[in-house]
Design an enzyme around this catalytic site. Structure first.
Site, PDB file in Angstrom:
ATOM      1  N   ASN A 102     -33.501  18.365   6.168  1.00  0.00           N
ATOM      2  CA  ASN A 102     -34.306  18.950   7.235  1.00  0.00           C
ATOM      3  C   ASN A 102     -34.001  20.633   6.992  1.00  0.00           C
ATOM      4  O   ASN A 102     -33.511  21.141   5.911  1.00  0.00           O
ATOM      5  CB  ASN A 102     -33.799  18.496   8.240  1.00  0.00           C
ATOM      6  N   ARG A 103     -34.673  21.710   7.799  1.00  0.00           N
ATOM      7  CA  ARG A 103     -34.675  22.761   8.007  1.00  0.00           C
ATOM      8  C   ARG A 103     -33.493  23.876   8.189  1.00  0.00           C
ATOM      9  O   ARG A 103     -32.710  23.342   9.043  1.00  0.00           O
ATOM     10  CB  ARG A 103     -35.568  23.256   8.362  1.00  0.00           C
ATOM     11  N   HIS A 128     -34.869  20.805   2.754  1.00  0.00           N
ATOM     12  CA  HIS A 128     -34.329  19.561   2.151  1.00  0.00           C
ATOM     13  C   HIS A 128     -33.593  20.417   0.080  1.00  0.00           C
ATOM     14  O   HIS A 128     -34.067  19.275  -0.351  1.00  0.00           O
ATOM     15  CB  HIS A 128     -35.998  18.496   1.193  1.00  0.00           C
ATOM     16  N   HIS A 204     -36.267   9.915   2.614  1.00  0.00           N
ATOM     17  CA  HIS A 204     -37.393  10.025   3.433  1.00  0.00           C
ATOM     18  C   HIS A 204     -38.456   9.332   2.446  1.00  0.00           C
ATOM     19  O   HIS A 204     -40.095   9.616   1.918  1.00  0.00           O
ATOM     20  CB  HIS A 204     -37.909  11.653   2.136  1.00  0.00           C
ATOM     21  N   SER A 205     -38.843   7.888   2.769  1.00  0.00           N
ATOM     22  CA  SER A 205     -39.699   7.085   2.367  1.00  0.00           C
ATOM     23  C   SER A 205     -40.750   7.218   2.937  1.00  0.00           C
ATOM     24  O   SER A 205     -40.348   7.543   4.559  1.00  0.00           O
ATOM     25  CB  SER A 205     -39.527   5.335   3.103  1.00  0.00           C
ATOM     26  N   TYR A 206     -41.536   6.949   2.931  1.00  0.00           N
ATOM     27  CA  TYR A 206     -43.101   7.194   3.710  1.00  0.00           C
ATOM     28  C   TYR A 206     -43.633   6.007   3.728  1.00  0.00           C
ATOM     29  O   TYR A 206     -43.731   5.509   2.763  1.00  0.00           O
ATOM     30  CB  TYR A 206     -44.211   8.073   3.052  1.00  0.00           C
ATOM     31  N   GLN A 309     -35.708  11.683  12.637  1.00  0.00           N
ATOM     32  CA  GLN A 309     -37.120  13.135  12.433  1.00  0.00           C
ATOM     33  C   GLN A 309     -38.696  11.741  12.416  1.00  0.00           C
ATOM     34  O   GLN A 309     -38.460  10.602  11.045  1.00  0.00           O
ATOM     35  CB  GLN A 309     -36.751  13.609  11.096  1.00  0.00           C
ATOM     36  N   GLU A 336     -37.096   9.290   9.557  1.00  0.00           N
ATOM     37  CA  GLU A 336     -35.401   9.694   8.715  1.00  0.00           C
ATOM     38  C   GLU A 336     -34.575   9.917   9.269  1.00  0.00           C
ATOM     39  O   GLU A 336     -33.743  10.954  10.276  1.00  0.00           O
ATOM     40  CB  GLU A 336     -35.729  11.240   7.559  1.00  0.00           C
TER      41      GLU A 336
HETATM   42  C1  BGC Z   1     -40.766  17.323   7.529  1.00  0.00           C
HETATM   43  C2  BGC Z   1     -41.524  18.302   6.831  1.00  0.00           C
HETATM   44  C3  BGC Z   1     -42.029  18.145   5.357  1.00  0.00           C
HETATM   45  C4  BGC Z   1     -41.860  16.849   4.376  1.00  0.00           C
HETATM   46  C5  BGC Z   1     -42.393  16.852   3.899  1.00  0.00           C
HETATM   47  C6  BGC Z   1     -40.096  15.768   6.296  1.00  0.00           C
HETATM   48  O1  BGC Z   1     -38.354  15.769   6.224  1.00  0.00           O
HETATM   49  O2  BGC Z   1     -40.067  17.458   8.252  1.00  0.00           O
HETATM   50  O3  BGC Z   1     -41.103  19.177   7.688  1.00  0.00           O
HETATM   51  O4  BGC Z   1     -43.297  18.264   5.117  1.00  0.00           O
HETATM   52  O5  BGC Z   1     -40.896  16.168   5.166  1.00  0.00           O
HETATM   53  O6  BGC Z   1     -41.591  17.909   3.070  1.00  0.00           O
END
Ligand code: BGC
Length: 371
Positions: A102-103, A128, A204-206, A309, A336
């Site tokens: 995260n940020r 990340h 970070h699985s989609y 998240q 996440e």
């Molecule tokens: C973030 C997004 C980001 C994505 C891919 C996520 O965890 O919250 O803002 O675009 O990751 O980088």
């Protein structure tokens, strides 16, 4: 005596409940641009669930699960080869993220009076873990393959030296990814350090439960066991408050269609849901439940972490992934688990500082079924 009795009883239990799940590998997956070999492992269980992992980024590349009619499909975004994972089409697909997921606002934080500067890779913030040596970009070592908990899987390990990507201290990280016969995909993390340093790992699985490459996930139903969420500014940095979801478009305490209210977020910096939810205490039983009405596939998430998240793939751009499939805008959702974002700069959020002698631990279980 007691010990022997315990072994006898435990032995019987083990004998009467054998693990049918199996793990295959390593097999070659390809080479990185600098020539490092990447290996793949396949986990299979008695219900036809097949999960694939690679050593690059300790990533999950496929999760194949049956729908209500028994038809198996891969429900996570990924690529066919290493070049795909190393390309700018890869937005952290399936990988282990860190040192701090995260940020981090403006890529800066202060620890014991010393300021640390990190890469600004998501203007104007750090995202990340950095650029070249973030945990998703490195090839992990396979530490162990075999029985893990109630299933079978792989333990990956990685050492990140002091100062890498600007973070203080050397850290040793382990990730165990395992599958059992109850269709539970369990991810466990551990990390140790030799200097005070922030750590927040995630996967970070989609997910698209209709199958990766299908239409948007706007029809998926979602429940989040969270009464509060983390409001953010236009650069997606927390304002510092934790707001109640009740009566707002952020409320998923009862199952809601993801697409029902998302449009109200299209004109924000997030372009959809891209928010951390503060999990209620009972989330150790159930943090989230995702359901695709067409296929009947259901995924539940349980974790010991304070946050989750919710990211609805708002920056996917129609890139080509595995089997030539197109990953269009909002065609996947990430759930996440982890700490709250920017915790290093947010005094009110639970601390993510790991100290020498301590062990960071995190567990997340994605469990699959169909109805
Ligand atoms: C973030 C997004 C980001 C994505 C891919 C996520 O965890 O919250 O803002 O675009 O990751 O980088």
């Amino acid at each position: 005596m007691l010990a022997r009795l315990f072994i006898a009883v435990f032995g019987v239990i083990l004998m009467t409940s054998p693990i049918a799940a199996q793990v295959e590998g390593p097999k070659p997956f390809g080479k990185t641009a600098d020539g490092t070999a990447v290996e793949t492992y396949t986990l299979k269980n008695k219900n036809g669930v097949i999960v694939k992992l690679i050593t690059l980024g300790a990533a999950i590349t496929e999760i194949n699960v049956p729908d209500r009619a028994g038809k198996v499909a891969n429900v996570v975004l990924g690529f066919d080869d290493v070049a795909g994972y190393q390309s700018d089409r890869n937005q952290y697909f399936g990988c282990t993220v860190g040192r701090v997921a995260n940020r981090i606002a403006k890529g800066k934080f202060t620890l014991d009076g010393k300021e640390y500067k990190l890469a600004i890779n998501n203007e104007p913030n750090h995202l990340h873990g950095g650029i070249k040596k973030s945990l998703d970009k490195v090839v992990w070592k396979k530490e162990y393959v075999g029985k893990i908990g109630t299933g079978v899987g792989v333990q990956f390990s990685h050492r990140s030296p002091d100062g890498e990507e600007g973070y203080p201290g050397k850290i040793d990280v382990d990730v165990w990814i395992s599958l059992d016969d109850e269709n539970r995909l369990e991810i466990r993390y551990a990390a140790e350090t030799n200097m005070k340093t922030p750590v927040n790992l995630t996967n970070h699985s989609y997910f698209n439960l209709a199958g990766a490459g299908a239409d948007t996930v706007l029809d998926h139903g979602l429940m989040l066991n969270a009464d509060r969420y983390v409001p953010v500014d236009k650069t997606l940095i927390p304002t510092g408050k934790l707001d109640a979801v009740k009566g707002t478009i952020m409320d998923f305490t009862k199952p809601m269609r993801i697409g029902d209210r998302i449009e109200k977020l299209y004109d924000t910096g997030a372009k959809g849901y891209d928010h951390c939810y503060v999990l209620n205490k009972a989330a150790t039983r159930l943090a989230a439940r995702l359901r695709d009405p067409k296929s009947g596939r259901v995924m539940t998430v349980t974790t010991d972490q304070p946050g989750i998240q919710l990211y609805t793939g708002n920056f996917l751009f129609g890139q080509k992934g595995k089997d030539g499939k197109e990953y269009k805008l909002r065609s996947a959702v990430c759930l996440e688990t982890g700490a709250l974002p920017d915790a290093v700069n947010q005094p009110a959020f639970p601390s993510i500082i790991l100290r020498p002698g301590e062990t960071y631990r995190h567990a997340c279980i994605y469990a699959f079924s169909a109805e």
